[in-house]
Design a protein around this motif. Structure first.
Motif, short mmCIF file in Angstrom:
data_model
loop_
_atom_site.label_atom_id
_atom_site.label_comp_id
_atom_site.label_asym_id
_atom_site.label_seq_id
_atom_site.Cartn_x
_atom_site.Cartn_y
_atom_site.Cartn_z
N LYS A 121 40.52 44.18 56.12
CA LYS A 121 40.13 45.14 57.24
C LYS A 121 41.31 46.59 56.81
O LYS A 121 40.96 48.07 56.78
CB LYS A 121 40.05 44.68 58.70
N ARG A 122 42.56 45.99 56.58
CA ARG A 122 43.89 47.01 56.63
C ARG A 122 43.46 48.09 55.27
O ARG A 122 44.12 49.09 55.49
CB ARG A 122 44.87 46.60 57.64
N LEU A 123 43.29 46.86 54.43
CA LEU A 123 43.81 47.66 53.63
C LEU A 123 42.69 48.59 52.59
O LEU A 123 42.85 49.06 51.98
CB LEU A 123 44.79 46.32 52.20
N GLY A 124 41.49 47.83 52.62
CA GLY A 124 39.88 48.38 51.90
C GLY A 124 39.44 47.14 51.65
O GLY A 124 40.94 46.22 51.33
N TYR A 125 38.51 46.65 51.39
CA TYR A 125 37.68 46.00 50.22
C TYR A 125 37.20 46.42 48.92
O TYR A 125 37.06 47.78 48.79
CB TYR A 125 36.35 45.86 50.67
N ASP A 126 37.97 46.20 47.51
CA ASP A 126 37.88 45.91 46.69
C ASP A 126 36.70 45.95 45.71
O ASP A 126 36.40 44.33 45.99
CB ASP A 126 38.77 46.41 45.80
N ARG A 127 35.42 46.26 45.84
CA ARG A 127 34.65 45.58 45.32
C ARG A 127 34.20 45.13 43.53
O ARG A 127 33.91 44.17 43.12
CB ARG A 127 33.13 46.80 45.04
N ARG A 128 35.66 45.07 42.87
CA ARG A 128 36.38 44.92 42.14
C ARG A 128 36.22 43.47 41.69
O ARG A 128 35.84 42.28 40.86
CB ARG A 128 37.49 45.72 40.74
N ALA A 129 36.56 43.03 43.05
CA ALA A 129 36.86 41.60 43.16
C ALA A 129 35.57 40.81 43.13
O ALA A 129 36.39 38.94 42.84
CB ALA A 129 37.56 41.35 44.87
N LEU A 130 35.14 40.08 43.43
CA LEU A 130 33.94 40.12 43.06
C LEU A 130 34.03 38.73 41.40
O LEU A 130 34.01 38.04 41.12
CB LEU A 130 31.98 40.39 43.03
N TRP A 131 34.25 40.40 40.28
CA TRP A 131 33.89 39.62 39.03
C TRP A 131 35.56 39.28 38.56
O TRP A 131 35.61 38.20 38.09
CB TRP A 131 33.70 41.02 38.15
N ALA A 132 36.28 39.88 39.08
CA ALA A 132 37.73 39.53 39.10
C ALA A 132 37.79 37.61 39.97
O ALA A 132 38.68 37.25 38.91
CB ALA A 132 38.81 40.32 39.53
N TRP A 133 38.33 37.79 40.75
CA TRP A 133 37.97 36.45 41.33
C TRP A 133 37.02 35.23 40.88
O TRP A 133 37.50 33.99 39.88
CB TRP A 133 37.41 36.42 42.39
N THR A 134 36.05 35.68 40.01
CA THR A 134 34.99 34.58 39.60
C THR A 134 35.49 34.58 37.64
O THR A 134 35.40 33.04 37.40
CB THR A 134 33.48 35.57 39.29
N GLY A 135 35.54 35.06 37.59
CA GLY A 135 36.52 34.96 35.65
C GLY A 135 37.93 33.65 36.40
O GLY A 135 37.77 33.25 35.31
N LEU A 136 38.48 34.49 37.09
CA LEU A 136 39.56 34.05 37.48
C LEU A 136 39.65 32.24 37.97
O LEU A 136 39.95 31.02 36.96
CB LEU A 136 40.40 34.07 38.53
N ALA A 137 38.02 31.95 38.11
CA ALA A 137 37.80 30.90 39.94
C ALA A 137 37.25 30.33 37.83
O ALA A 137 37.31 28.98 37.96
CB ALA A 137 37.09 30.56 40.66
N TRP A 138 36.62 31.02 37.50
CA TRP A 138 35.72 30.03 36.08
C TRP A 138 37.15 29.83 35.18
O TRP A 138 36.82 28.58 34.52
CB TRP A 138 34.66 30.88 35.36
N ALA A 139 38.09 30.09 34.80
CA ALA A 139 38.44 30.03 33.83
C ALA A 139 39.72 28.44 34.73
O ALA A 139 40.30 27.53 34.05
CB ALA A 139 39.60 31.25 33.59
N LEU A 140 39.82 28.28 36.01
CA LEU A 140 40.45 27.57 36.25
C LEU A 140 39.66 26.53 36.48
O LEU A 140 40.30 24.74 36.36
CB LEU A 140 40.96 27.74 37.85
N CYS A 141 38.46 26.11 36.45
CA CYS A 141 37.71 25.69 36.48
C CYS A 141 37.60 24.90 35.01
O CYS A 141 37.81 23.50 34.63
CB CYS A 141 36.04 25.70 37.07
N LEU A 142 37.37 25.72 33.88
CA LEU A 142 37.64 24.53 32.90
C LEU A 142 39.02 24.53 32.01
O LEU A 142 39.24 23.44 31.70
CB LEU A 142 37.22 25.84 31.98
N ALA A 196 29.05 31.50 46.84
CA ALA A 196 29.98 31.63 48.74
C ALA A 196 30.40 32.90 47.41
O ALA A 196 31.24 33.24 47.98
CB ALA A 196 31.65 30.54 47.50
N TYR A 197 30.80 33.06 46.39
CA TYR A 197 31.06 34.61 46.02
C TYR A 197 30.65 35.48 46.43
O TYR A 197 31.22 36.91 46.96
CB TYR A 197 31.96 34.32 44.65
#
Length: 237
Positions: A121-142, A196-197
């Motif tokens: 809320k203070r810094l703003g929401y970055d719309r790139r977060a969805l794919w950035a996090w998804t890529g990171l999370a899937w890599a962690l799962c693998l 979730a994401y």
């Protein structure tokens, strides 16, 4: 040229950093380095980066990734507390072989979502977060699926985590058996995105979407032209 004032309180930065300065070595000694591959622990590190750099992408990624899962963690903890078994992801919080101090550190699951909402809320929401996090999370799962101990593995130290990020099911003592393991992994990764994401991304994007300038300003009111340049006001106020 004067520098812009910090958007985040220094006290908050120092307090969060102090918490990690305690938690990281304690977790490292008790749980080992692989514990930091859990989504929640990665989110702590992203939160730290966002606090000190005041960049919105790390906090946005963490918010997309863990806001809903942390709600599940809290519900599971309350269920275990009152004798209701949900998914068992917080069973370790009631393990008498772990010190109260060690278990107490894990209560960050309860307050971290509120901190992330504050940061976004203070810094703003970055719309790139969805794919950035998804890529990171899937890599962690693998990584967890192919290189780390699966559910049911008996290790010399029972505190060392197995089945990291639940890539073999929610029961650390036994892998799920209702789907072939590779199929479950793919379903789990897809489910994380869809359940979730993506919903969290859509809510944050709508809630924190920047307000677009409207064309309802009267002519010569000192508003912005369609080219984004400030037009001089004819009448002073």
């Amino acid at each position: 040229m004067k520098s812009l004032p910090a958007r985040l309180p220094l006290g908050l930065k120092l307090l969060f950093t102090a918490f990690l300065a305690v938690m990281v070595p304690v977790y490292w000694v008790n749980y080992g380095p692989t514990n930091f591959l859990y989504f929640c622990d990665i989110s702590l590190l992203l939160c730290l980066i966002s606090l000190w750099t005041e960049k919105k992408l790390p906090a946005s990624m963490a918010a997309v990734g863990i806001l809903l899962p942390q709600v599940l963690w809290c519900l599971d903890f309350l269920g275990e507390l009152f004798g209701v078994h949900l998914v068992g992801m917080t069973a370790y919080m009631f393990d008498p072989n772990r010190s109260l101090f060690l278990r107490g550190l894990s209560f960050f699951h309860g307050w971290l979502p509120f901190l992330l909402v504050f940061l976004v809320k203070r810094l703003g929401y970055d719309r790139r977060a969805l794919w950035a996090w998804t890529g990171l999370a899937w890599a962690l799962c693998l990584v967890a699926y192919f290189f780390l101990p699966p559910a049911g593995t008996v290790l010399p130290d029972p505190k060392i985590p197995v089945n990291i990020n639940y890539v073999f099911g929610f029961d650390d003592a036994h892998p799920q058996t209702w789907l072939p393991a590779p199929v479950y992994l793919l379903a789990w990764m897809a489910g994380l995105f869809l359940v979730a994401y993506l919903p969290t991304h859509l809510v944050l994007r709508k809630w924190l979407a920047p307000r677009r300038a409207t064309s309802a300003l009267p002519a010569h009111s000192g508003g912005e032209s369609e080219w984004g340049q400030r037009e001089p006001a004819i009448l002073s106020r």
